[in-house]
Design a protein around this motif. Structure first.
Motif, PDB file in Angstrom:
ATOM      1  N   ILE A 292       0.848  -1.202   0.000  1.00 51.65           N
ATOM      2  CA  ILE A 292       0.000   0.000   0.000  1.00 51.65           C
ATOM      3  C   ILE A 292       0.878   1.245   0.000  1.00 51.65           C
ATOM      4  N   ALA A 293       0.253   2.380  -0.260  1.00 49.18           N
ATOM      5  CA  ALA A 293       0.935   3.662  -0.143  1.00 49.18           C
ATOM      6  C   ALA A 293       0.865   4.124   1.305  1.00 49.18           C
ATOM      7  N   PRO A 294       1.896   4.809   1.809  1.00 46.19           N
ATOM      8  CA  PRO A 294       1.860   5.298   3.192  1.00 46.19           C
ATOM      9  C   PRO A 294       0.612   6.127   3.497  1.00 46.19           C
ATOM     10  N   GLU A 295       0.133   6.853   2.502  1.00 50.37           N
ATOM     11  CA  GLU A 295      -1.019   7.742   2.693  1.00 50.37           C
ATOM     12  C   GLU A 295      -2.324   6.987   2.954  1.00 50.37           C
ATOM     13  N   GLU A 296      -2.325   5.676   2.720  1.00 50.17           N
ATOM     14  CA  GLU A 296      -3.539   4.894   2.969  1.00 50.17           C
ATOM     15  C   GLU A 296      -3.759   4.629   4.449  1.00 50.17           C
ATOM     16  N   ILE A 297      -2.703   4.774   5.251  1.00 55.59           N
ATOM     17  CA  ILE A 297      -2.827   4.524   6.693  1.00 55.59           C
ATOM     18  C   ILE A 297      -3.452   5.732   7.371  1.00 55.59           C
ATOM     19  N   GLY A 298      -4.501   5.456   8.172  1.00 54.01           N
ATOM     20  CA  GLY A 298      -5.226   6.548   8.817  1.00 54.01           C
ATOM     21  C   GLY A 298      -5.014   6.643  10.316  1.00 54.01           C
ATOM     22  N   TYR A 299      -4.531   5.564  10.933  1.00 49.36           N
ATOM     23  CA  TYR A 299      -4.375   5.556  12.394  1.00 49.36           C
ATOM     24  C   TYR A 299      -3.169   4.722  12.795  1.00 49.36           C
ATOM     25  N   ILE A 300      -2.439   5.213  13.777  1.00 46.59           N
ATOM     26  CA  ILE A 300      -1.328   4.467  14.369  1.00 46.59           C
ATOM     27  C   ILE A 300      -1.576   4.305  15.867  1.00 46.59           C
ATOM     28  N   ASN A 301      -1.546   3.052  16.337  1.00 48.65           N
ATOM     29  CA  ASN A 301      -1.486   2.826  17.772  1.00 48.65           C
ATOM     30  C   ASN A 301      -0.001   2.811  18.117  1.00 48.65           C
ATOM     31  N   ALA A 302       0.452   3.887  18.712  1.00 49.43           N
ATOM     32  CA  ALA A 302       1.879   4.101  18.936  1.00 49.43           C
ATOM     33  C   ALA A 302       2.414   3.226  20.066  1.00 49.43           C
ATOM     34  N   HIS A 303       3.722   2.973  20.005  1.00 45.21           N
ATOM     35  CA  HIS A 303       4.387   2.309  21.135  1.00 45.21           C
ATOM     36  C   HIS A 303       4.265   3.218  22.353  1.00 45.21           C
ATOM     37  N   ALA A 392      -4.900   0.618   9.527  1.00 42.30           N
ATOM     38  CA  ALA A 392      -4.286   1.070  10.784  1.00 42.30           C
ATOM     39  C   ALA A 392      -3.017   0.278  11.055  1.00 42.30           C
ATOM     40  N   LEU A 393      -2.127   0.904  11.804  1.00 41.39           N
ATOM     41  CA  LEU A 393      -0.789   0.353  12.062  1.00 41.39           C
ATOM     42  C   LEU A 393      -0.515   0.353  13.560  1.00 41.39           C
ATOM     43  N   SER A 394       0.221  -0.656  14.020  1.00 40.58           N
ATOM     44  CA  SER A 394       0.621  -0.721  15.432  1.00 40.58           C
ATOM     45  C   SER A 394       2.122  -0.941  15.532  1.00 40.58           C
ATOM     46  N   ASN A 395       2.768  -0.162  16.388  1.00 44.35           N
ATOM     47  CA  ASN A 395       4.214  -0.250  16.604  1.00 44.35           C
ATOM     48  C   ASN A 395       4.546  -0.853  17.958  1.00 44.35           C
ATOM     49  N   SER A 396       5.618  -1.645  17.992  1.00 46.56           N
ATOM     50  CA  SER A 396       6.178  -2.132  19.252  1.00 46.56           C
ATOM     51  C   SER A 396       7.692  -2.141  19.139  1.00 46.56           C
ATOM     52  N   PHE A 397       8.355  -1.556  20.138  1.00 51.79           N
ATOM     53  CA  PHE A 397       9.817  -1.468  20.130  1.00 51.79           C
ATOM     54  C   PHE A 397      10.354  -1.988  21.459  1.00 51.79           C
ATOM     55  N   GLY A 398      11.387  -2.836  21.411  1.00 48.81           N
ATOM     56  CA  GLY A 398      11.898  -3.458  22.625  1.00 48.81           C
ATOM     57  C   GLY A 398      13.352  -3.178  22.902  1.00 48.81           C
ATOM     58  N   PHE A 399      13.733  -3.269  24.182  1.00 51.20           N
ATOM     59  CA  PHE A 399      15.141  -3.176  24.560  1.00 51.20           C
ATOM     60  C   PHE A 399      15.959  -4.140  23.693  1.00 51.20           C
ATOM     61  N   GLY A 400      17.151  -3.729  23.349  1.00 54.17           N
ATOM     62  CA  GLY A 400      17.971  -4.502  22.432  1.00 54.17           C
ATOM     63  C   GLY A 400      17.844  -4.022  21.006  1.00 54.17           C
ATOM     64  N   THR A 405       6.249  -4.018  13.543  1.00 57.56           N
ATOM     65  CA  THR A 405       5.084  -3.255  13.106  1.00 57.56           C
ATOM     66  C   THR A 405       4.120  -4.186  12.382  1.00 57.56           C
ATOM     67  N   ILE A 406       2.838  -4.090  12.710  1.00 57.21           N
ATOM     68  CA  ILE A 406       1.828  -4.800  11.931  1.00 57.21           C
ATOM     69  C   ILE A 406       0.804  -3.804  11.388  1.00 57.21           C
ATOM     70  N   ILE A 407       0.202  -4.162  10.264  1.00 48.62           N
ATOM     71  CA  ILE A 407      -0.809  -3.318   9.629  1.00 48.62           C
ATOM     72  C   ILE A 407      -2.073  -4.142   9.431  1.00 48.62           C
TER      73      ILE A 407
END
Length: 413
Positions: A292-303, A392-400, A405-407
């Protein structure tokens, strides 16, 4: 041609509720699950608050009473959320699903920390002969996956991600890929964590990573706010049932959303400090995977953990990924309400993504009273927002430096 993959069931164990309706309603009402810690005496601790699952009774959530005594708390949470998700999906192994085509990935960032503490105390005070023979199988981080497999009869792929706070999202993304390439028809996937324990609170406190707003627990987790002073620990589990679209349609399953993209990256930067470049590469890979194009994403559940460095880094990464579109995106951090559930966070936040797409409502970032000028995106402050978001997209970032990211996309037949 690779399989389309959909979400057909969801289950949660959180400080805001242990069933989907209660959990979702509390999110939309902007309730905080944070309070003074009851699990142990915090008199000597700089941080005295967390988002605990109160009055926990595993038996009331379908976990066998005898078996529960041989499970760490994180395994009990993972079991309960998994069994709830299986019921929610209407999945009956051996009837509408082949057990050998159903797999499990329910990971944990830390595993059985409570069991470690308890058994080490017994070792030191009473000697080695008094250590439980169940110590090892209770505390190892793969045991939520193992126990869920045993309880459900799932005989397909069975593994466990352990990538700190990215665990839940990696579990879901890896499951998505397994179904996509034909290794399974159904995956029970997500994360579980139970680390509101003396040693974990001491360790994180001494890192100065956690909030010390002990006099106002409900206002302590405040992502993107100028007065944020660290994350608030949470506990629980979030589990999804992923299915190939063909399998879901064949059995007439209800579909929450479609999984369309997954990205992973490593920062190769620092043990605990995030690098926005790594997060941006992760999001870009998920977008490319989704086609998809980045512009298609409307919402991010941020880390969005409410740490001074982390929230600023993620904001930068979103702008690096989306350019001008970053300022048109709706973004929120539900950790403002659930606390940071570590390895379970990605699972719970994927559930939130699915509910937001299906219901057309975006949950808020509470306690966002004075937005940090360096965090200058639209974070849905304090009240939910009706929005017919398609992707919609969800981010998760961990130590290390582990990034995931999932969409998800609103399901259309």
């Amino acid at each position: 041609m690779s399989q389309r993959v959909v979400v057909t069931g969801m289950g949660v164990v959180t400080s805001l509720g242990t069933d989907l309706d209660t959990f979702w309603n509390n999110l939309l009402e902007g309730r905080s699950g944070v309070s003074l810690i009851e699990a142990f005496d915090t008199s000597d601790y700089p941080t005295k608050i967390a988002a605990e699952v109160k009055n926990w009774d595993p038996e009331a959530h379908g976990v066998d009473k005898k078996e529960a005594r041989r499970m760490d708390r994180f395994v009990q949470f993972g079991m309960a959320a998994s069994l709830s998700a299986v019921r929610d999906a209407g999945l009956v192994l051996g009837e509408n699903a082949d057990p050998e085509r159903v797999g499990v990935i329910v990971g944990s960032g830390i595993g059985g920390l409570g069991t470690w503490e308890e058994q080490h105390t017994i070792l030191m005070e009473k000697g080695p002969r008094r250590v439980s023979p169940f110590f090892i199988p209770m505390m190892i981080a793969n045991m939520a996956s193992g126990q869920v497999s045993i309880a459900t009869g799932a005989k397909g792929p069975n593994t466990a991600a352990v990538t700190a706070c990215a665990t839940g999202t990696h579990s879901i993304g890896d499951s998505y890929k397994m179904i996509q390439r034909g290794d399974a028809d159904v995956m029970i996937c997500g994360g579980a964590e139970a680390t509101i324990r003396p040693i974990a609170v001491a360790g994180f406190s001494n890192m100065r990573a956690m909030s010390t707003r002990n006099d106002e627990p409900e206002k302590a987790s405040r992502p993107f706010d100028v007065d944020r002073d660290g994350f608030v620990m949470g506990e629980g589990a979030g589990v999804l049932i992923l299915e190939s679209l063909e399998h879901a349609q064949k059995r007439g399953a209800r579909i929450y959303a479609e999984v369309i993209g997954y990205g992973m990256s490593g920062d190769a930067h620092h043990m605990t400090e995030p690098d926005p470049d790594g997060a941006a590469r992760c999001m870009k890979r998920a977008i490319k995977d989704a086609g998809i194009a980045p512009e298609e994403i409307g919402y991010i559940n941020a880390h969005g953990t409410s740490t001074p460095v982390g929230d600023k880094s993620e904001t930068t990464a979103i702008k690096m990924t989306f350019g001008d579109h970053a300022h048109k995106l709706a973004v929120s951090s539900t950790k403002s309400m659930t606390g940071h559930m570590l390895g379970a966070a990605g699972g719970v936040e994927a559930v939130i993504l699915g509910l937001a797409l299906k219901n057309g409502i975006l949950p808020p970032t509470i306690n966002l009273d004075q937005q940090d000028p360096e965090c200058d995106l639209d974070y849905i402050p304090n009240v939910p927002r009706k929005a017919d978001i398609q992707v919609a997209l969800s981010n998760s970032f961990g130590f290390g430096g582990h990034n995931a990211t999932i969409i998800l996309r609103k399901y259309e037949a």
